[in-house]
Write an enzyme that holds these catalytic residues in place. Structure first.
Site, PDB file in Angstrom:
ATOM      1  N   PRO A 143      -1.136   3.720   3.974  1.00 24.80           N
ATOM      2  CA  PRO A 143      -2.271   3.855   3.049  1.00 24.80           C
ATOM      3  C   PRO A 143      -3.311   2.757   3.239  1.00 24.80           C
ATOM      4  O   PRO A 143      -4.510   3.026   3.152  1.00 24.80           O
ATOM      5  CB  PRO A 143      -1.606   3.777   1.674  1.00 24.80           C
ATOM      6  CG  PRO A 143      -0.241   4.336   1.905  1.00 24.80           C
ATOM      7  CD  PRO A 143       0.153   3.830   3.269  1.00 24.80           C
ATOM      8  N   TYR A 144      -2.865   1.515   3.487  1.00 26.08           N
ATOM      9  CA  TYR A 144      -3.836   0.443   3.745  1.00 26.08           C
ATOM     10  C   TYR A 144      -4.739   0.797   4.916  1.00 26.08           C
ATOM     11  O   TYR A 144      -5.969   0.724   4.815  1.00 26.08           O
ATOM     12  CB  TYR A 144      -3.119  -0.879   4.038  1.00 26.08           C
ATOM     13  CG  TYR A 144      -3.992  -1.850   4.801  1.00 26.08           C
ATOM     14  CD1 TYR A 144      -5.097  -2.428   4.175  1.00 26.08           C
ATOM     15  CD2 TYR A 144      -3.756  -2.136   6.145  1.00 26.08           C
ATOM     16  CE1 TYR A 144      -5.941  -3.281   4.880  1.00 26.08           C
ATOM     17  CE2 TYR A 144      -4.593  -2.997   6.845  1.00 26.08           C
ATOM     18  CZ  TYR A 144      -5.681  -3.555   6.213  1.00 26.08           C
ATOM     19  OH  TYR A 144      -6.507  -4.393   6.916  1.00 26.08           O
ATOM     20  N   ALA A 145      -4.137   1.167   6.041  1.00 23.05           N
ATOM     21  CA  ALA A 145      -4.943   1.492   7.221  1.00 23.05           C
ATOM     22  C   ALA A 145      -5.852   2.684   6.951  1.00 23.05           C
ATOM     23  O   ALA A 145      -7.003   2.720   7.411  1.00 23.05           O
ATOM     24  CB  ALA A 145      -4.027   1.770   8.409  1.00 23.05           C
ATOM     25  N   SER A 180       0.822  -1.213   0.000  1.00 19.54           N
ATOM     26  CA  SER A 180       0.000   0.000   0.000  1.00 19.54           C
ATOM     27  C   SER A 180       0.851   1.256   0.000  1.00 19.54           C
ATOM     28  O   SER A 180       0.452   2.284  -0.566  1.00 19.54           O
ATOM     29  CB  SER A 180      -0.945   0.006   1.213  1.00 19.54           C
ATOM     30  OG  SER A 180      -0.278   0.345   2.418  1.00 19.54           O
ATOM     31  N   THR A 224      -7.239   3.449   4.147  1.00 16.22           N
ATOM     32  CA  THR A 224      -8.407   3.026   3.361  1.00 16.22           C
ATOM     33  C   THR A 224      -9.494   2.458   4.276  1.00 16.22           C
ATOM     34  O   THR A 224     -10.681   2.670   4.042  1.00 16.22           O
ATOM     35  CB  THR A 224      -8.043   1.977   2.292  1.00 16.22           C
ATOM     36  OG1 THR A 224      -7.592   0.760   2.901  1.00 16.22           O
ATOM     37  CG2 THR A 224      -6.984   2.509   1.342  1.00 16.22           C
TER      38      THR A 224
END
Length: 325
Positions: A129-131, A71, A133
């Site tokens: 970025p993953y978290a 991510s 999202t």
């Protein structure tokens, strides 16, 4: 996770209908149940699923890309897959009159506290970025629930480990990025396991996590589905942490792994990975209070089931195909 939930639902007499684009999922995990290969953003396909299964009562949304370093390298791809497509999916659900959504969220959205414990009201500060999202999509869900269009339960997972105890499903990715998966790979390869980050303000300097067995997580989803209307009666939106309430550092996980294999695991230390945090574990009792759920399996159970799955994986999903150079 989705395939494990589907197995438990089947065991308990419910009929899961599976939608998966197979980007990371496995066709083998869909055998014996209605399966549609495609994307959650494909409105025509979602409409067909509801037309062919008009008795669908709720949707469990496990669709997401989840690898933190990936991510960081591809934030655009992660926001597109986890947020943009997810919003389109919600529109398709609303159009088809499906008002119950059980969302697979993540405890990675929390800000690290001084004692590393969090509850559902703790501050949100996603570091990857993953978290982000997951945090953004929770905001979307909260807004839509407030409008009355959907009712939502967001289940914030901590760190899943283990496999279906009957070994029908398990970790399908052959080069996992999470700690236990890497331990198993390096152990079988005779290599050293890399402890990423040893300067965190934890009791031994390594990251701390709340490791919870996937079969326990599946049972939490079943409880949430059975109690959905009661849990969402006040405002249509509820957040619930799913963890054990015990923090385990990476070094402690290594020790537990060594206890299970009855031998040493060689390790090496390196810097933190981009997007990683010190970690957290839950102090919440909301899952017990609202769902009547608490985890029953230990870290050692999760390690043993993961090792059992590793040994049987290629008979379930097939050995990897080697391509000529």
């Amino acid at each position: 996770m989705g395939s494990t939930i589907a197995s438990l639902l089947t065991d308990e007499g419910h009929q899961p209908v599976v939608l998966d684009n197979l980007v990371t999922g496995r066709r083998e995990f869909t055998e014996g149940r209605p399966f549609y290969e495609g994307d959650i953003a494909d409105g025509t396909l979602v409409d067909r699923i509801f037309a062919e299964h008009p008795d669908i009562e709720a949707v469990v949304d496990c669709a997401a890309l989840i690898v933190v370093p990936d991510s960081v390298a591809d934030p655009l791809g992660y926001h597109h897959a986890n947020v943009a497509k997810g919003i389109e999916f919600l529109g398709h659900l609303a159009r088809n009159g499906c008002v119950r959504v059980l969302f697979s969220s993540s405890a990675s959205i929390y800000r690290t506290s001084e004692d590393f414990t969090v509850d559902e009201d703790s501050a949100i500060e996603p570091l990857s970025p993953y978290a982000r999202t997951k945090a953004i999509f929770e905001d979307v869900l909260r807004d839509i629930a407030a409008s009355g269009q959907l009712r939502v339960i967001s289940l914030r997972y901590f760190n899943p480990i283990g496999a279906d105890p009957e070994l029908r499903t398990g970790l399908q990715i052959r080069k996992p990025t999470h700690a236990l998966g890497k331990m198993i790979d390096t152990h079988h390869a005779g290599e050293r396991f890399t402890i990423t980050g040893t300067d965190y303000p934890t009791r031994d300097g390594s990251g701390i996590r709340d490791y919870v067995h996937v079969w326990d997580l599946a049972h939490a989803h079943l409880r949430a589905l059975l109690r959905f209307d009661a849990v969402t009666a006040d405002g249509g939106y509820q957040v619930i942490n799913l963890g054990t309430g015990t923090g385990t550092t990476v070094r402690e996980l290594v020790t537990a792994f060594e206890n299970v294999i009855a031998g040493p695991l060689a390790t090496i230390e390196t810097d933190r990975r981009p997007g990683d945090s010190a970690g957290a574990y839950t102090r919440s009792t909301r899952a017990l209070d609202l769902l009547g759920w608490k985890p029953e399996r230990s870290i050692e159970d999760g390690i043993r089931d993961s090792l059992r799955w590793y040994a049987e994986r290629d008979t379930v999903i097939g050995a990897p195909v080697s391509h000529p150079a």
